[in-house]
Design a protein around this motif. Structure first.
Motif, PDB file in Angstrom:
ATOM      1  N   ASN A  29     -52.956  77.654 -15.300  1.00  0.00           N
ATOM      2  CA  ASN A  29     -52.891  76.811 -16.489  1.00  0.00           C
ATOM      3  C   ASN A  29     -53.691  77.487 -17.601  1.00  0.00           C
ATOM      4  O   ASN A  29     -54.909  77.340 -17.673  1.00  0.00           O
ATOM      5  CB  ASN A  29     -53.444  75.416 -16.187  1.00  0.00           C
ATOM      6  CG  ASN A  29     -53.282  74.469 -17.352  1.00  0.00           C
ATOM      7  OD1 ASN A  29     -52.995  74.874 -18.471  1.00  0.00           O
ATOM      8  ND2 ASN A  29     -53.488  73.195 -17.102  1.00  0.00           N
ATOM      9  N   CYS A  31     -53.890  76.868 -20.786  1.00  0.00           N
ATOM     10  CA  CYS A  31     -54.543  75.937 -21.723  1.00  0.00           C
ATOM     11  C   CYS A  31     -55.884  75.472 -21.169  1.00  0.00           C
ATOM     12  O   CYS A  31     -56.871  75.390 -21.902  1.00  0.00           O
ATOM     13  CB  CYS A  31     -53.628  74.749 -22.014  1.00  0.00           C
ATOM     14  SG  CYS A  31     -52.048  75.224 -22.757  1.00  0.00           S
ATOM     15  N   LEU A  61     -55.825  79.368 -27.664  1.00  0.00           N
ATOM     16  CA  LEU A  61     -54.768  78.365 -27.584  1.00  0.00           C
ATOM     17  C   LEU A  61     -53.468  78.891 -28.176  1.00  0.00           C
ATOM     18  O   LEU A  61     -52.388  78.687 -27.606  1.00  0.00           O
ATOM     19  CB  LEU A  61     -55.193  77.075 -28.292  1.00  0.00           C
ATOM     20  CG  LEU A  61     -56.286  76.258 -27.629  1.00  0.00           C
ATOM     21  CD1 LEU A  61     -56.672  75.075 -28.517  1.00  0.00           C
ATOM     22  CD2 LEU A  61     -55.866  75.783 -26.253  1.00  0.00           C
ATOM     23  N   CYS A  66     -50.433  77.004 -26.450  1.00  0.00           N
ATOM     24  CA  CYS A  66     -50.904  75.627 -26.280  1.00  0.00           C
ATOM     25  C   CYS A  66     -50.989  74.941 -27.654  1.00  0.00           C
ATOM     26  O   CYS A  66     -51.175  75.616 -28.668  1.00  0.00           O
ATOM     27  CB  CYS A  66     -52.285  75.615 -25.648  1.00  0.00           C
ATOM     28  SG  CYS A  66     -52.374  76.518 -24.087  1.00  0.00           S
TER      29      CYS A  66
END
Length: 69
Positions: A29, A31, A61, A66
């Motif tokens: 993940n 983010c 990000l 993200c």
């Protein structure tokens, strides 16, 4: 007899793949990794003592795709 060996081989392959999936690491993940890096930055006083954690966080990000927070 040959179909029996094929069936056993297929069952063994299925069992092995199921066990490999069960012990695999959690999904990646990016983010969350950006958020974790931001938190570490804030805890350590910023990058190189500049206390600027927002800029690298935003860049992380954006590069990870993200939404900005």
């Amino acid at each position: 007899m040959k179909s029996r060996h094929t069936l056993l081989a297929a069952l063994a392959a299925f069992a092995f793949s199921a066990s490999a999936i069960a012990v695999a690491a959690p999904p990646f993940n990016p983010c969350q990794q950006c958020r974790d890096a931001y938190q570490r930055c804030m805890n350590n006083g910023g990058l190189d003592g500049t206390r600027d954690c927002e800029t690298p966080f935003s860049q992380c990000l954006l590069s990870a795709g993200c939404p900005l927070e």
